[in-house]
Design a protein around this motif. Sequence first.
Motif, mmCIF file in Angstrom:
data_model
loop_
_atom_site.group_PDB
_atom_site.id
_atom_site.type_symbol
_atom_site.label_atom_id
_atom_site.label_comp_id
_atom_site.label_asym_id
_atom_site.label_seq_id
_atom_site.Cartn_x
_atom_site.Cartn_y
_atom_site.Cartn_z
ATOM 1 N N PHE A 1 -12.723 -2.932 29.122
ATOM 2 C CA PHE A 1 -13.013 -3.050 27.703
ATOM 3 C C PHE A 1 -14.035 -2.025 27.204
ATOM 4 N N ASN A 2 -14.660 -1.277 28.118
ATOM 5 C CA ASN A 2 -15.631 -0.265 27.669
ATOM 6 C C ASN A 2 -15.702 0.928 28.628
ATOM 7 N N ALA A 3 -16.278 0.738 29.821
ATOM 8 C CA ALA A 3 -16.524 1.871 30.721
ATOM 9 C C ALA A 3 -15.247 2.604 31.105
ATOM 10 N N ASP A 4 -14.180 1.865 31.382
ATOM 11 C CA ASP A 4 -12.928 2.517 31.774
ATOM 12 C C ASP A 4 -12.362 3.353 30.628
ATOM 13 N N LEU A 5 -12.597 2.925 29.403
ATOM 14 C CA LEU A 5 -12.101 3.685 28.249
ATOM 15 C C LEU A 5 -12.795 5.037 28.148
ATOM 16 N N LEU A 6 -14.084 5.072 28.527
ATOM 17 C CA LEU A 6 -14.799 6.351 28.550
ATOM 18 C C LEU A 6 -14.296 7.224 29.678
ATOM 19 N N ALA A 7 -14.034 6.611 30.806
ATOM 20 C CA ALA A 7 -13.562 7.375 31.959
ATOM 21 C C ALA A 7 -12.207 8.021 31.692
#
Length: 437
Positions: free
Chosen positions: A45-51
């Motif tokens: 929901f957050n960190a993976d989207l940045l990655a």
Amino acid sequence: MSASVVIFFLIAAAALLPFTATSLQIQQPDCTGRRIHIRRLPPRFNADLLANCSAYPLFTDSFCPYTANHGLGLKTHNRSQSWYRTDPLLLELLFHRRMLEYPCLTPDPSVADAVFLPYYSALDALKYLYGPEVNSSFNHGLDLYRFLRSDQPLLWSRWSGHDHFLVMARPAWDFSQPLSNDPPIWGTSFLELPEFFNVTALTFESRPWPWQEQAIPYPTSFHPPNLPLLDAWAHRVRSSKRTNLALFAGGGGISASPNIRRSIRIECENQNSTNPDSDRYTKLCEVVDCSNGVCEHDPIRYMKPMLRSNFCFQPPGDTPTRRSTFDSILAGCIPVVFEDQSAKSQYSWHLPEEDFGEFSVFIPKEDVVYKGLKIMDVLMAIPSWKVKKMREKVLEIMPRTIYRSHGSSPGLRAKKDAFDIAVENTLKRIKSRLEEV
């Protein structure tokens, strides 16, 4: 800073939240009614989207460079202390980073007055807007809802989401596609899902019936870390020589059909060829062409012209409001708006509606496009003493519309910025709703 470093910091900071929040509560007894719990969400929901920032080539390549400095973006130049190539889409990351510094965090949701969802909704929406799931955009948000109901279900069900809030770094219109649209036209249906009707959404623009959402300012490129740098900028704005009457920085207005941008461009071109007030202004109207997003991450293109102009035109585009409205406030360039929805009825927390006439000019677009009203005539009729008074009002509200840098000095933290005002009013809004419930 790379996306992986940003992710590492956020994860590390979140791990420290219980200790930090408890310490701050002991030191600050004024947290009554202000305690916020940050909900722990899975990385998808957050960190993976940045990655996965390289998966969507929205700009020259991807939005990866704009994740630097926790959402502020890369500095405009190496020695810059306050200016960044900020992309509005990364406000969710920027806001999350600032939330980690909020003085009244609590690790115990049972004593929290509000619950913050660090969900990067605008980034997650990209797969529905531009990616492979464009035909299933009505699903946006359902995965989050299922998690909230299954993980700590009592936390969600105690107020049915009324005490939860999140940031959505796009206009509300982009999340308001009716569930009945088949096939989908544009946007996702997040705000149309009954499951999220009670959650407060902080968006760039709200709809005319903002039960769910509240508009907060677009981020500019200016994020000062201390009070002297803010004061130095205010001094530069106040002392800048305004050699132009007006400025339009934007794209559009080249079609043959009548519209306000076309009227602005035509009037600017005609006025510059026959300047009747050349002893007072070098130009009556300057145009900075920002077509195809060339100004998006290059504040020098438009800030210098704004600093030498008294008024800045803010016509509506795809949506009523423009980021440029807040850039012009930052530059002390008095906004000229052409419909109420452009800002007056949007940003009541940051730009009080009752004060709107003191720092902006309103000219109905219908009078310009269809009745032949000349914008320059309206602006030239405003006496110089009133222009100065309006600029002072712009300077007065300017700190309320910027997002200062994370880790800023105590002196600057004493001044409320856009983040502080958004959180403060969100708490009031949630409290009012809970009392009604």
